[in-house]
Design an enzyme around this catalytic site. Sequence first.
Site, PDB file in Angstrom:
ATOM      1  N   HIS A  13      14.618   0.655   8.698  1.00 15.33           N
ATOM      2  CA  HIS A  13      13.379   0.965   7.503  1.00 15.33           C
ATOM      3  C   HIS A  13      12.755  -0.473   7.162  1.00 15.33           C
ATOM      4  O   HIS A  13      13.277  -1.064   6.254  1.00 15.33           O
ATOM      5  CB  HIS A  13      13.933   1.759   6.418  1.00 15.33           C
ATOM      6  CG  HIS A  13      12.694   1.992   5.561  1.00 15.33           C
ATOM      7  ND1 HIS A  13      12.695   3.488   5.101  1.00 15.33           N
ATOM      8  CD2 HIS A  13      11.588   1.513   4.820  1.00 15.33           C
ATOM      9  CE1 HIS A  13      11.437   3.450   4.194  1.00 15.33           C
ATOM     10  NE2 HIS A  13      10.843   2.271   4.121  1.00 15.33           N
ATOM     11  N   HIS A  15       9.073  -2.814   6.385  1.00 12.85           N
ATOM     12  CA  HIS A  15       7.528  -2.967   6.305  1.00 12.85           C
ATOM     13  C   HIS A  15       7.432  -4.200   6.765  1.00 12.85           C
ATOM     14  O   HIS A  15       7.742  -5.158   6.295  1.00 12.85           O
ATOM     15  CB  HIS A  15       7.229  -2.737   4.805  1.00 12.85           C
ATOM     16  CG  HIS A  15       7.506  -1.405   4.354  1.00 12.85           C
ATOM     17  ND1 HIS A  15       6.526  -0.449   4.520  1.00 12.85           N
ATOM     18  CD2 HIS A  15       8.721  -0.808   3.554  1.00 12.85           C
ATOM     19  CE1 HIS A  15       7.093   0.745   3.813  1.00 12.85           C
ATOM     20  NE2 HIS A  15       8.224   0.593   3.375  1.00 12.85           N
ATOM     21  N   LEU A  16       6.444  -4.294   8.045  1.00 19.10           N
ATOM     22  CA  LEU A  16       6.237  -5.733   8.374  1.00 19.10           C
ATOM     23  C   LEU A  16       4.484  -6.103   8.036  1.00 19.10           C
ATOM     24  O   LEU A  16       4.373  -6.993   8.255  1.00 19.10           O
ATOM     25  CB  LEU A  16       6.164  -5.565   9.938  1.00 19.10           C
ATOM     26  CG  LEU A  16       7.633  -5.651  10.481  1.00 19.10           C
ATOM     27  CD1 LEU A  16       7.772  -5.806  11.904  1.00 19.10           C
ATOM     28  CD2 LEU A  16       8.235  -7.186  10.260  1.00 19.10           C
ATOM     29  N   ARG A  17       3.642  -5.162   7.520  1.00 23.01           N
ATOM     30  CA  ARG A  17       2.455  -5.387   7.250  1.00 23.01           C
ATOM     31  C   ARG A  17       1.657  -5.647   8.315  1.00 23.01           C
ATOM     32  O   ARG A  17       2.236  -5.431   9.484  1.00 23.01           O
ATOM     33  CB  ARG A  17       2.444  -6.437   5.941  1.00 23.01           C
ATOM     34  CG  ARG A  17       3.176  -6.189   4.766  1.00 23.01           C
ATOM     35  CD  ARG A  17       3.058  -4.856   4.397  1.00 23.01           C
ATOM     36  NE  ARG A  17       3.847  -4.833   2.868  1.00 23.01           N
ATOM     37  CZ  ARG A  17       4.037  -3.893   2.311  1.00 23.01           C
ATOM     38  NH1 ARG A  17       4.210  -2.613   2.822  1.00 23.01           N
ATOM     39  NH2 ARG A  17       4.725  -3.725   1.186  1.00 23.01           N
ATOM     40  N   ASN A  41       2.692   2.600   6.755  1.00 19.11           N
ATOM     41  CA  ASN A  41       1.962   2.599   5.699  1.00 19.11           C
ATOM     42  C   ASN A  41       1.100   1.223   5.454  1.00 19.11           C
ATOM     43  O   ASN A  41       1.001   0.715   4.531  1.00 19.11           O
ATOM     44  CB  ASN A  41       2.553   2.679   4.455  1.00 19.11           C
ATOM     45  CG  ASN A  41       3.686   1.535   4.044  1.00 19.11           C
ATOM     46  OD1 ASN A  41       4.127   1.073   5.058  1.00 19.11           O
ATOM     47  ND2 ASN A  41       3.977   1.390   2.886  1.00 19.11           N
ATOM     48  N   LYS A  98       6.616   9.374   9.833  1.00 16.73           N
ATOM     49  CA  LYS A  98       6.776   8.967   8.446  1.00 16.73           C
ATOM     50  C   LYS A  98       6.217  10.273   7.418  1.00 16.73           C
ATOM     51  O   LYS A  98       4.945  10.174   7.427  1.00 16.73           O
ATOM     52  CB  LYS A  98       6.705   7.711   8.121  1.00 16.73           C
ATOM     53  CG  LYS A  98       6.954   7.524   6.635  1.00 16.73           C
ATOM     54  CD  LYS A  98       8.400   7.003   6.221  1.00 16.73           C
ATOM     55  CE  LYS A  98       8.956   7.009   4.904  1.00 16.73           C
ATOM     56  NZ  LYS A  98       8.779   5.529   4.444  1.00 16.73           N
ATOM     57  N   HIS A 135      10.185   9.893   3.111  1.00 15.93           N
ATOM     58  CA  HIS A 135       9.985   9.253   1.476  1.00 15.93           C
ATOM     59  C   HIS A 135      10.423  10.488   0.550  1.00 15.93           C
ATOM     60  O   HIS A 135       9.445  11.133  -0.044  1.00 15.93           O
ATOM     61  CB  HIS A 135       8.851   8.530   1.090  1.00 15.93           C
ATOM     62  CG  HIS A 135       8.726   7.840  -0.390  1.00 15.93           C
ATOM     63  ND1 HIS A 135       8.985   6.364  -0.344  1.00 15.93           N
ATOM     64  CD2 HIS A 135       8.913   8.272  -1.632  1.00 15.93           C
ATOM     65  CE1 HIS A 135       9.012   6.157  -1.595  1.00 15.93           C
ATOM     66  NE2 HIS A 135       8.988   7.048  -2.327  1.00 15.93           N
ATOM     67  N   HIS A 173      15.935   5.194   2.277  1.00 18.92           N
ATOM     68  CA  HIS A 173      16.242   4.748   1.080  1.00 18.92           C
ATOM     69  C   HIS A 173      16.984   5.756   0.072  1.00 18.92           C
ATOM     70  O   HIS A 173      16.403   5.801  -1.137  1.00 18.92           O
ATOM     71  CB  HIS A 173      15.182   3.716   0.279  1.00 18.92           C
ATOM     72  CG  HIS A 173      13.728   4.363   0.441  1.00 18.92           C
ATOM     73  ND1 HIS A 173      13.664   5.811   0.051  1.00 18.92           N
ATOM     74  CD2 HIS A 173      12.568   3.995   1.255  1.00 18.92           C
ATOM     75  CE1 HIS A 173      12.198   5.762   0.082  1.00 18.92           C
ATOM     76  NE2 HIS A 173      11.607   4.933   0.868  1.00 18.92           N
ATOM     77  N   LEU A 218      10.306   1.276  -5.115  1.00 23.99           N
ATOM     78  CA  LEU A 218      10.297   2.839  -5.161  1.00 23.99           C
ATOM     79  C   LEU A 218      11.030   3.248  -3.800  1.00 23.99           C
ATOM     80  O   LEU A 218      10.927   2.745  -2.730  1.00 23.99           O
ATOM     81  CB  LEU A 218       8.953   3.407  -5.160  1.00 23.99           C
ATOM     82  CG  LEU A 218       8.035   3.278  -6.477  1.00 23.99           C
ATOM     83  CD1 LEU A 218       6.758   3.669  -6.293  1.00 23.99           C
ATOM     84  CD2 LEU A 218       8.780   4.214  -7.682  1.00 23.99           C
ATOM     85  N   ASP A 246      14.124  -1.582   3.796  1.00 20.76           N
ATOM     86  CA  ASP A 246      13.026  -1.355   3.168  1.00 20.76           C
ATOM     87  C   ASP A 246      12.464  -2.715   2.565  1.00 20.76           C
ATOM     88  O   ASP A 246      11.732  -2.594   1.441  1.00 20.76           O
ATOM     89  CB  ASP A 246      13.289  -0.106   1.937  1.00 20.76           C
ATOM     90  CG  ASP A 246      11.881   0.173   1.364  1.00 20.76           C
ATOM     91  OD1 ASP A 246      10.939   0.078   1.994  1.00 20.76           O
ATOM     92  OD2 ASP A 246      11.926   0.590   0.244  1.00 20.76           O
ATOM     93  N   HIS A 250       5.083  -7.966  -1.008  1.00 21.74           N
ATOM     94  CA  HIS A 250       3.713  -8.129  -1.627  1.00 21.74           C
ATOM     95  C   HIS A 250       3.490  -9.731  -2.081  1.00 21.74           C
ATOM     96  O   HIS A 250       4.473  -9.934  -2.610  1.00 21.74           O
ATOM     97  CB  HIS A 250       3.738  -7.242  -2.862  1.00 21.74           C
ATOM     98  CG  HIS A 250       3.848  -5.671  -2.599  1.00 21.74           C
ATOM     99  ND1 HIS A 250       2.623  -4.978  -2.218  1.00 21.74           N
ATOM    100  CD2 HIS A 250       4.843  -4.876  -2.433  1.00 21.74           C
ATOM    101  CE1 HIS A 250       2.941  -3.663  -1.872  1.00 21.74           C
ATOM    102  NE2 HIS A 250       4.350  -3.482  -1.950  1.00 21.74           N
ATOM    103  N   ALA A 262       4.956  -1.858  -6.287  1.00 26.30           N
ATOM    104  CA  ALA A 262       6.478  -1.439  -5.771  1.00 26.30           C
ATOM    105  C   ALA A 262       6.850  -2.122  -4.320  1.00 26.30           C
ATOM    106  O   ALA A 262       6.073  -1.914  -3.498  1.00 26.30           O
ATOM    107  CB  ALA A 262       6.686   0.021  -5.756  1.00 26.30           C
TER     108      ALA A 262
END
Length: 343
Positions: A13, A15-17, A41, A98, A135, A173, A218, A246, A250, A262
Amino acid sequence: MDTLTLTRPDDCHLHLRDGPALAAVLADSARRFARAVVMPNLRPPVTTVAAALAYGERIRAALPTGADFTPLLTLYLTEATPASELRAAKAAGLVGVKLYPAGATTHSDAGVHRLEAIHPQLDVMQDIDLPLLVHGEVTDPKVDVFDREAVFIERHLAPLVARFPALRVVLEHVTTREGVEFVRAARPGVAASITPQHLSLNRGALFEGGLRPHHYCLPVLKREEHRAAVLAAAISGDPRFFLGTDSAPHAQTAKESACGCAGIYSAHGGIELYAEAFDAAGALDKLDAFASRHGADFYGLPRNTGTLMLRREPVPVPDSLPFGDQRLVPLRAGGQLAWQVVA
Ligand code: NCD
Ligand code: ZN
């Protein structure tokens, strides 16, 4: 034991943006993990196979030379996702879809408002064996934010898992005793990923000497009893629990704000933080399976063959890291990690 040799792990899980943010964070994950299940996302969300494959190409293009890292791509589920897109996702090798309840977290506004609305999609996914990555939080403002996972499980996830008995489901998560118990008692095909922060921090970390925006993610950190339950699941050797950082970068300015985003960035310690938690629990011998086998087995992927060596030797964590034209504050900023990757 001051060194630890693991099979090269997978991050189930991540997030690589995209764009400059992707370029800034990718090397941290690629150094540690052979593969990662990459969350969809983005803005706009990755709702088509074409968008997912293009994103995969951008990830590969941003890899440091010589890196051995495979992004495992996912689709962002909406109430309008057509069956044809789900079949195409399976055919293209996407590993999951997802589900974000609309409004539950960062970039979830295009997500699902009513779970009943996606029953046709879940039918197809069950048929073609395409996993649902959840989620698991309700968005009902009347439900206390610390109870949103437990309430989601009771109101939505348990009925869903019963209604689609062959659908493979990951409770992403997991943060609560209720979540851990749900997965343990569930039928085959139900699993959970576990982050480093939910293993090692309780909700006190949000208020340690003042308000700590860099501990805000979150689902939010929970009471100590829940942290202990999540840790017990991680070190249990139960194959239904596996590593998913996760890591969710940011910009510092977006976190240190009157309305902070978050997400916790942990990819700089993506395996080290788990080694610390397992070591503290006297369970280092359980880390290899949790980090390198359970996820691959759930997703039906071959286990990795390379190795990753860690040494128990403190390494300082910078106060911040470059993040495009901004800065990124990593978990443990200004502190240290007890383990480091050596090869
Ligand atoms: C994630 C993000 O920033 O994309 N944030 C988080 O707090 N975990 C989204 C998510 O996984 O909920
Ligand atoms: Zn996430």
